[in-house]
Write a protein that holds these residues in place. Sequence first.
Motif, mmCIF file in Angstrom:
data_model
loop_
_atom_site.group_PDB
_atom_site.id
_atom_site.type_symbol
_atom_site.label_atom_id
_atom_site.label_comp_id
_atom_site.label_asym_id
_atom_site.label_seq_id
_atom_site.Cartn_x
_atom_site.Cartn_y
_atom_site.Cartn_z
ATOM 1 N N LEU A 187 0.708 -1.047 0.026
ATOM 2 C CA LEU A 187 0.031 -0.022 -0.003
ATOM 3 C C LEU A 187 0.850 1.255 0.134
ATOM 4 C CD1 LEU A 187 -2.507 -1.132 2.717
ATOM 5 C CD2 LEU A 187 -3.153 -0.376 0.477
ATOM 6 N N TYR A 188 0.478 2.292 -0.629
ATOM 7 C CA TYR A 188 1.065 3.601 -0.590
ATOM 8 C C TYR A 188 1.229 3.970 1.117
ATOM 9 C CZ TYR A 188 1.507 4.175 -5.557
ATOM 10 O OH TYR A 188 1.776 4.102 -6.967
ATOM 11 N N SER A 189 2.228 4.657 1.375
ATOM 12 C CA SER A 189 2.049 5.426 2.757
ATOM 13 C C SER A 189 0.716 6.206 2.910
ATOM 14 C CB SER A 189 3.119 6.016 3.157
ATOM 15 O OG SER A 189 3.231 7.094 2.375
ATOM 16 N N ASN A 190 0.523 6.505 4.206
ATOM 17 C CA ASN A 190 -0.858 7.069 4.439
ATOM 18 C C ASN A 190 -0.653 8.604 3.847
ATOM 19 O OD1 ASN A 190 -2.169 5.206 5.741
ATOM 20 N ND2 ASN A 190 -1.849 5.899 7.791
ATOM 21 N N ALA A 244 10.476 -7.221 0.563
ATOM 22 C CA ALA A 244 9.142 -6.829 0.672
ATOM 23 C C ALA A 244 8.877 -5.801 1.742
ATOM 24 C CB ALA A 244 7.980 -7.916 0.695
ATOM 25 N N PRO A 245 8.093 -4.726 1.677
ATOM 26 C CA PRO A 245 7.869 -3.823 2.689
ATOM 27 C C PRO A 245 6.813 -4.455 3.714
ATOM 28 C CG PRO A 245 6.671 -3.184 0.611
ATOM 29 C CD PRO A 245 7.547 -4.165 0.240
ATOM 30 N N VAL A 246 6.589 -3.698 5.003
ATOM 31 C CA VAL A 246 5.988 -4.404 5.979
ATOM 32 C C VAL A 246 5.056 -3.240 6.380
ATOM 33 C CG1 VAL A 246 6.323 -5.156 8.307
ATOM 34 C CG2 VAL A 246 8.064 -5.883 6.716
ATOM 35 N N TYR A 247 3.904 -3.775 6.596
ATOM 36 C CA TYR A 247 2.823 -2.996 7.004
ATOM 37 C C TYR A 247 2.228 -3.116 8.662
ATOM 38 C CZ TYR A 247 -1.961 -0.653 6.821
ATOM 39 O OH TYR A 247 -2.999 0.001 7.002
ATOM 40 N N SER A 248 2.029 -2.177 9.190
ATOM 41 C CA SER A 248 1.629 -2.380 10.776
ATOM 42 C C SER A 248 0.183 -2.131 10.834
ATOM 43 C CB SER A 248 2.318 -1.211 11.624
ATOM 44 O OG SER A 248 1.889 -1.169 13.097
ATOM 45 N N HIS A 249 -0.608 -2.901 11.302
ATOM 46 C CA HIS A 249 -1.741 -2.833 11.575
ATOM 47 C C HIS A 249 -2.226 -2.062 12.813
ATOM 48 C CE1 HIS A 249 -3.874 -5.310 8.205
ATOM 49 N NE2 HIS A 249 -2.572 -5.906 8.462
ATOM 50 N N ILE A 250 -1.376 -1.719 13.738
ATOM 51 C CA ILE A 250 -1.523 -0.836 14.760
ATOM 52 C C ILE A 250 -1.256 0.570 14.072
ATOM 53 C CG2 ILE A 250 -0.427 -0.110 16.848
ATOM 54 C CD1 ILE A 250 -1.579 -2.890 17.094
ATOM 55 N N THR A 251 -0.274 1.108 13.744
ATOM 56 C CA THR A 251 -0.231 2.385 13.137
ATOM 57 C C THR A 251 -0.948 2.538 11.996
ATOM 58 O OG1 THR A 251 1.907 1.726 11.895
ATOM 59 C CG2 THR A 251 2.043 2.503 14.194
ATOM 60 N N TYR A 252 -1.545 1.463 11.294
ATOM 61 C CA TYR A 252 -2.398 1.447 9.953
ATOM 62 C C TYR A 252 -1.599 2.090 9.028
ATOM 63 C CZ TYR A 252 -6.734 2.217 7.415
ATOM 64 O OH TYR A 252 -7.859 2.111 6.392
ATOM 65 N N ALA A 310 -6.394 -4.332 20.054
ATOM 66 C CA ALA A 310 -5.317 -3.522 19.119
ATOM 67 C C ALA A 310 -5.529 -1.869 19.371
ATOM 68 C CB ALA A 310 -5.402 -3.811 17.747
ATOM 69 N N PHE A 311 -6.816 -1.692 19.390
ATOM 70 C CA PHE A 311 -7.091 -0.155 19.527
ATOM 71 C C PHE A 311 -6.780 0.465 20.947
ATOM 72 C CE2 PHE A 311 -11.295 -0.396 16.799
ATOM 73 C CZ PHE A 311 -10.421 -0.724 15.648
ATOM 74 N N ARG A 312 -6.370 -0.471 21.790
ATOM 75 C CA ARG A 312 -6.083 0.003 22.888
ATOM 76 C C ARG A 312 -4.529 0.351 23.243
ATOM 77 N NH1 ARG A 312 -9.778 1.051 26.422
ATOM 78 N NH2 ARG A 312 -11.837 0.209 26.245
ATOM 79 N N HIS A 313 -3.621 -0.028 21.933
ATOM 80 C CA HIS A 313 -2.380 0.158 22.010
ATOM 81 C C HIS A 313 -1.939 1.726 21.847
ATOM 82 C CE1 HIS A 313 1.852 0.005 20.494
ATOM 83 N NE2 HIS A 313 1.748 -1.154 20.830
ATOM 84 N N PRO A 314 -1.054 2.296 22.686
ATOM 85 C CA PRO A 314 -0.632 3.612 22.752
ATOM 86 C C PRO A 314 -0.555 4.107 21.161
ATOM 87 C CG PRO A 314 0.539 2.635 24.204
ATOM 88 C CD PRO A 314 -0.048 1.332 23.486
#
Length: 318
Positions: A130-133, A172-180, A252-256
């Motif tokens: 995905l492209y970065s945010n 391959a690039p890596v994605y975080s589902h925490i930082t989205y 996951a939503f409660r992660h800082p």
Amino acid sequence: MSKGVIDNVTPFTTFTREEWAALRQSYPMEVTTEEIEKLKGFNDVLNLEEIADIYLPLTRLIHLHAIASQELYRSRSIFLQKQEKKVPYIIGIAGSVAVGKSTIARVLHTLLSRWDRHPRVDLVTTDGFLYSNAELEKRGIMNKKGFPESYNVHELLKFLAELKSGKERVEAPVYSHITYDVIPDEKQVVEQPDIVIIEGINVLQPPRQRSVNEEDEVYVSDYFDFSIYVDAAEDHIFSWYVERFKKLRETAFRHPSSYFRKYADLNDEEAYDFAKDIWDRINHPNLTENIRPTRHRADLILRKGGHHLVNQIKMRKI
């Protein structure tokens, strides 16, 4: 020709769950209940019976395909009178958000790595492409995240081409589902695997526009040796999506660092309304416009019922 004859013309053979389970034959069960808990995703249903009935026959089929591919590769090398580099057998897995693709990918990764002759199996998700945010915001398509135009398809094709060229080390690039978001400077290294599983919602999607030079046109799926589409009724997928969103409030939503931290304290009614809004604006249009139309491009379609269990399998005829 009568309508009945036309209706019977299909490139797929359809199996019930019971018919498919019988194809497992004597393949032994090698997954424990503890492993199953680690493999399944949020809101997914996975148990020993599902492994035995659905995924053991499937891995047996893929194993046979991979071995046949290796034999064909060796025969071609003999014909060309040269030893070509080792290339991996690539499996693509597509389907809607919340349908359980990631769980299936992890199950196949675990089971396939236990077969002889292809012990090195890697799993790569297309989220990293995905492209970065920041780039999505710049392009004005942040509300289209997950749509075909939100992916750096050029980089994904480059990655697949390097795999299929036998390159010893591919990143391959890596994605975080925490930082989205894509994680800057973090890479997944793939080093000469026997099998690579590529999991993503629209990996079977053809280009939206025709190439100026059609001879040079390449699809992501052109690099796949075998492809799977995970299917289910829309109302089931929507229900699973909402339930997953509600569960993520407590995890996951409660992660800082969570991108969705502000939604962690929503009550059930608020969570439903918010999830439905995302579904209606983004996920449902993406499913109907881009993802589901690719279903019949797959080699195998796994159809799930309301309890997240597979109840029908369609296999493309050879």
